[in-house]
Design a protein around this motif. Structure first.
Motif, PDB file in Angstrom:
ATOM      1  N   SER A 122       5.548  -4.920   8.776  1.00  0.00           N
ATOM      2  CA  SER A 122       5.302  -3.493   8.532  1.00  0.00           C
ATOM      3  C   SER A 122       4.426  -2.875   9.622  1.00  0.00           C
ATOM      4  CB  SER A 122       4.648  -3.279   7.168  1.00  0.00           C
ATOM      5  OG  SER A 122       5.455  -3.839   6.165  1.00  0.00           O
TER       6      SER A 122
ATOM      7  N   PHE B  12       0.795  -1.227   0.000  1.00  0.00           N
ATOM      8  CA  PHE B  12       0.000   0.000   0.000  1.00  0.00           C
ATOM      9  C   PHE B  12       0.829   1.280   0.000  1.00  0.00           C
ATOM     10  CE2 PHE B  12       0.304   1.459   4.346  1.00  0.00           C
ATOM     11  CZ  PHE B  12      -0.329   2.689   4.356  1.00  0.00           C
ATOM     12  N   LYS B  13       2.111   1.207   0.384  1.00  0.00           N
ATOM     13  CA  LYS B  13       2.953   2.402   0.355  1.00  0.00           C
ATOM     14  C   LYS B  13       3.004   3.007  -1.056  1.00  0.00           C
ATOM     15  CE  LYS B  13       4.710   1.861   4.672  1.00  0.00           C
ATOM     16  NZ  LYS B  13       3.799   0.789   5.121  1.00  0.00           N
TER      17      LYS B  13
ATOM     18  N   THR C 229      -3.476  -4.373   2.635  1.00  0.00           N
ATOM     19  CA  THR C 229      -2.311  -3.513   2.446  1.00  0.00           C
ATOM     20  C   THR C 229      -1.135  -4.152   1.713  1.00  0.00           C
ATOM     21  OG1 THR C 229      -1.688  -4.039   4.714  1.00  0.00           O
ATOM     22  CG2 THR C 229      -2.810  -1.937   4.356  1.00  0.00           C
ATOM     23  N   ALA C 230      -1.157  -5.446   1.522  1.00  0.00           N
ATOM     24  CA  ALA C 230      -0.047  -6.043   0.760  1.00  0.00           C
ATOM     25  C   ALA C 230      -0.543  -7.240  -0.020  1.00  0.00           C
ATOM     26  CB  ALA C 230       1.095  -6.456   1.682  1.00  0.00           C
TER      27      ALA C 230
ATOM     28  N   GLY D  99       0.132   0.468  11.743  1.00  0.00           N
ATOM     29  CA  GLY D  99       1.483   0.550  12.299  1.00  0.00           C
ATOM     30  C   GLY D  99       1.736   1.968  12.755  1.00  0.00           C
ATOM     31  N   ASN D 100       2.051   2.821  11.776  1.00  0.00           N
ATOM     32  CA  ASN D 100       2.359   4.218  12.056  1.00  0.00           C
ATOM     33  C   ASN D 100       1.118   5.098  12.179  1.00  0.00           C
ATOM     34  OD1 ASN D 100       4.674   5.619  12.600  1.00  0.00           O
ATOM     35  ND2 ASN D 100       5.563   5.201  10.606  1.00  0.00           N
ATOM     36  N   PHE D 101      -0.049   4.537  11.988  1.00  0.00           N
ATOM     37  CA  PHE D 101      -1.335   5.237  12.118  1.00  0.00           C
ATOM     38  C   PHE D 101      -1.609   6.205  10.959  1.00  0.00           C
ATOM     39  CE2 PHE D 101      -4.805   7.477  14.420  1.00  0.00           C
ATOM     40  CZ  PHE D 101      -5.427   6.393  15.006  1.00  0.00           C
ATOM     41  N   GLY D 102      -0.896   6.049   9.841  1.00  0.00           N
ATOM     42  CA  GLY D 102      -1.119   6.949   8.712  1.00  0.00           C
ATOM     43  C   GLY D 102      -2.367   6.571   7.926  1.00  0.00           C
ATOM     44  N   ASN D 103      -2.477   5.289   7.618  1.00  0.00           N
ATOM     45  CA  ASN D 103      -3.572   4.810   6.787  1.00  0.00           C
ATOM     46  C   ASN D 103      -4.931   5.024   7.472  1.00  0.00           C
ATOM     47  OD1 ASN D 103      -4.775   3.587   4.612  1.00  0.00           O
ATOM     48  ND2 ASN D 103      -3.917   1.553   4.987  1.00  0.00           N
TER      49      ASN D 103
ATOM     50  N   HIS E 159      -0.656  -8.985   6.889  1.00  0.00           N
ATOM     51  CA  HIS E 159      -1.144  -7.718   7.455  1.00  0.00           C
ATOM     52  C   HIS E 159      -2.660  -7.621   7.324  1.00  0.00           C
ATOM     53  CE1 HIS E 159       3.041  -7.264   6.362  1.00  0.00           C
ATOM     54  NE2 HIS E 159       3.147  -6.329   7.284  1.00  0.00           N
TER      55      HIS E 159
ATOM     56  N   PRO F 282      -5.284  -2.392   9.050  1.00  0.00           N
ATOM     57  CA  PRO F 282      -4.133  -2.969   9.764  1.00  0.00           C
ATOM     58  C   PRO F 282      -3.102  -1.852   9.985  1.00  0.00           C
ATOM     59  CG  PRO F 282      -4.085  -3.624   7.439  1.00  0.00           C
ATOM     60  CD  PRO F 282      -5.341  -2.821   7.636  1.00  0.00           C
TER      61      PRO F 282
HETATM   62  C1  LIG Z   1       3.055   0.416   6.217  1.00  0.00           C
HETATM   63  C2  LIG Z   1       2.152  -0.768   6.232  1.00  0.00           C
HETATM   64  C3  LIG Z   1       1.107  -0.902   7.171  1.00  0.00           C
HETATM   65  C4  LIG Z   1       0.861   0.110   8.248  1.00  0.00           C
HETATM   66  O1  LIG Z   1       0.346   1.319   7.771  1.00  0.00           O
HETATM   67  P1  LIG Z   1       0.447   2.638   8.681  1.00  0.00           P
HETATM   68  O2  LIG Z   1      -0.009   3.727   7.800  1.00  0.00           O
HETATM   69  O3  LIG Z   1       1.897   2.753   9.063  1.00  0.00           O
HETATM   70  O4  LIG Z   1      -0.430   2.413   9.861  1.00  0.00           O
HETATM   71  C5  LIG Z   1       0.286  -2.011   7.087  1.00  0.00           C
HETATM   72  N1  LIG Z   1       0.501  -2.970   6.157  1.00  0.00           N
HETATM   73  C6  LIG Z   1       1.495  -2.891   5.255  1.00  0.00           C
HETATM   74  C7  LIG Z   1       1.700  -3.994   4.278  1.00  0.00           C
HETATM   75  C8  LIG Z   1       2.350  -1.789   5.256  1.00  0.00           C
HETATM   76  O5  LIG Z   1       3.357  -1.725   4.352  1.00  0.00           O
END
Ligand SMILES: *Cc1c(COP(=O)(O)O)cnc(C)c1O
Length: 496
Positions: A321, A112-113, A425-426, A268-272, A399, A266
């Motif tokens: 991630s 998703f990045k 996300t992946a 991690g950094n809370f951006g999505n 994820h 899902p």
């Molecule tokens: C970066 C990432 C996340 C987390 O997203 P955040 O925006 O950091 O919360 C989840 N899944 C995958 C595959 C990612 O690459």
């Protein structure tokens, strides 16, 4: 149209324009840029439902990036969301197991990045032009694997930019390393360092803070910038796909106009998930924002207790991630529930930096009603992959499986049967071994590429180009350096 300006979450300095915020990344006082108000969507769902992804992107982004002209923004969108994506919908929805999976992995690096990193380079170079920056932009990144490749793919070949990625030589997976060292593009440079990710990160931070180097670079016509996930140039493009998903569900007749949907992310950094929260605040009918964590469940504990505490063991999971103990983008939410009070927010962030912990007030906690947090451990994650495959033949990555498992817990706990979108996300091909082992332990004996072929058969999905390419691609970058040599390496690449 009302101009949106960007304020720091930590200071009361003059607000900046969108293009200035994108160029700077982080505010000088260490705060994150937040829009001074969240604009409201000015198109109906019916109108949006007849638009392509690129058209929806324009309708959303124009409201936030108000100092970009229509022509500039449309050019950025056109250059980002093109045939680098292997699906015309850019972010297609797949219905499976009683939910809609929003597939955010059809870009160059199958995660998703790509949704944000494919447009950030264009937003950055446009912002540079608008602000009379004459220098070439040099992106400097330390990576533990995924972000580095997504940034490389985004910046490769973009005029007016160069990108240098440092990764820990023995700290990324063989596939991740192969993805990076085979990166094409004259403006790309990938270097392995003898050290771990922290060494790479610390080295990069040092280079960013090196005034002498900045001066030398300026004289040679260069300046550093960052592709970090806190840049609003990454956040704003992520709002788009939630709007697009809602419109797509409406177009398919799955929801009525105005019907509330839930979103599971899902995290991690809370951006999505923050992007989904912004979409809700733009007027998109979203009910609950379901925040899914893995065993690193800082956010689950935070939503449950109001205390954010990073003092805990860092757990390595099959969803790497999301292995994060400091969710940087949460600061934007904290600032908001503190009543947009930079002083109050800074106090909490100073506590986090100092003792690794802070607690919000009951008043602030009461404003978190939009969110539901839970987590899935490793067994639950693997079980979600297996169950989804066996019941529908749909294969999800680790994820996404964390999100699917947490959605199951939410439904059991809350008995809410609103239609639900799960951010996928992946691609499962990015985490083939963990995915295949979850389906059947017998696969553990196979080598990585044999597993890829097996997954392709099982899921009835062709092997994505991102994986196919690296089987045979030649290694282009083989430079290795010591962590003390990073500055020399940068100068060498820039021929200074
Ligand atoms: C970066 C990432 C996340 C987390 O997203 P955040 O925006 O950091 O919360 C989840 N899944 C995958 C595959 C990612 O690459």
């Amino acid at each position: 149209m009302k101009e949106v300006l960007y304020k720091s979450t930590r200071g009361n300095k003059e607000p900046v324009t969108a293009s200035e915020a994108i160029l700077k990344g982080l505010s000088d006082d260490g705060g994150l840029f937040v829009p001074d108000c969240i604009p409201v969507l000015d198109k109906t769902v019916a109108q949006l439902s007849r638009m392509s992804y690129q058209e929806v992107a324009y309708e959303v982004m124009k409201l936030f990036l108000t100092d970009f002209t229509e022509e500039e923004l449309k050019a950025c969108i056109r250059n980002a969301y093109d045939d680098k994506f292997d699906d015309e919908a850019i972010a297609p929805l797949t219905e499976a197991g009683g939910a809609y999976y929003l597939e955010l992995f059809h870009g160059a690096t199958i995660a998703f990045k790509d949704m944000a990193l494919s447009i950030l380079p264009h937003l950055l170079t446009t912002a540079a032009k608008k602000n009379q920056v004459k220098n070439e932009i040099v992106i400097l990144t330390a990576t533990s694997g995924d972000t580095g490749k997504a940034a490389l793919a985004g910046f490769a070949g973009v005029k007016g930019t160069r990108i240098i990625v440092f990764y820990p030589k023995n700290g990324v997976s063989p596939i991740q390393e192969k993805q990076m060292v085979t990166q094409k593009g004259d403006n790309t440079y990938v270097v392995g360092i003898t050290g771990n990710f922290d060494d790479a990160q610390t080295g990069v931070k040092k280079l960013f803070g090196d005034k002498e180097l900045a001066k030398e670079m300026d004289e040679a016509g260069f300046q550093f910038s960052s592709a970090n996930s806190i840049n609003i140039g990454r956040l704003v493009p992520q709002i788009v796909y939630y709007v697009y998903a809602y419109a797509a569900l409406f177009a398919k007749g799955r929801i009525a106009e105005g019907e509330k949907i839930n979103v599971v992310v899902p995290t991690g950094n809370f951006g999505n998930i923050l992007a989904a929260f912004y979409a809700k605040n733009m007027g998109l009918p979203i009910g609950k924002l379901i925040c899914a964590s893995n065993d690193n469940k800082v956010l689950y504990d935070f939503f449950a207790t109001g205390a954010y505490d990073r003092n805990r063991e860092f757990v390595l999971t099959s969803s790497p991630s999301m292995d994060i103990l400091i969710s940087s983008n949460l600061e934007r939410l904290i600032y908001r529930i503190a009543g947009n009070d930079a002083v109050k927010n800074k106090e909490l962030m100073d506590l986090l930096a100092g003792c690794g912990k802070y607690e919000i007030t009951e008043e602030m906690q009461a404003q978190l009603e939009d969110f539901y947090g839970n987590y899935a451990n490793e067994e639950e994650t693997a079980a979600a992959i297996k169950k989804m495959y066996e019941s529908c033949g749909y294969v999800i990555d680790t994820h996404t499986a964390v999100a699917a498992a947490v959605y199951g817990k939410y439904k059991d706990a809350v008995k809410d049967d609103a239609k639900t979108v799960i951010a996928s996300t992946a691609s499962p091909f990015k985490f083939t071994r963990s995915v295949m082992n979850a389906i059947d332990a017998k696969y553990d004996k196979m080598d990585d590429f044999a597993l890829v072929d097996e997954l392709s058969k099982l899921a009835n999905v062709p092997v994505p180009a991102a994986i196919e390419e690296i089987r045979t691609a030649p290694v282009i970058h083989d430079r290795i350096c010591d962590k003390d040599e990073m500055k020399a390496v940068v100068k060498n690449f820039l021929q200074m």
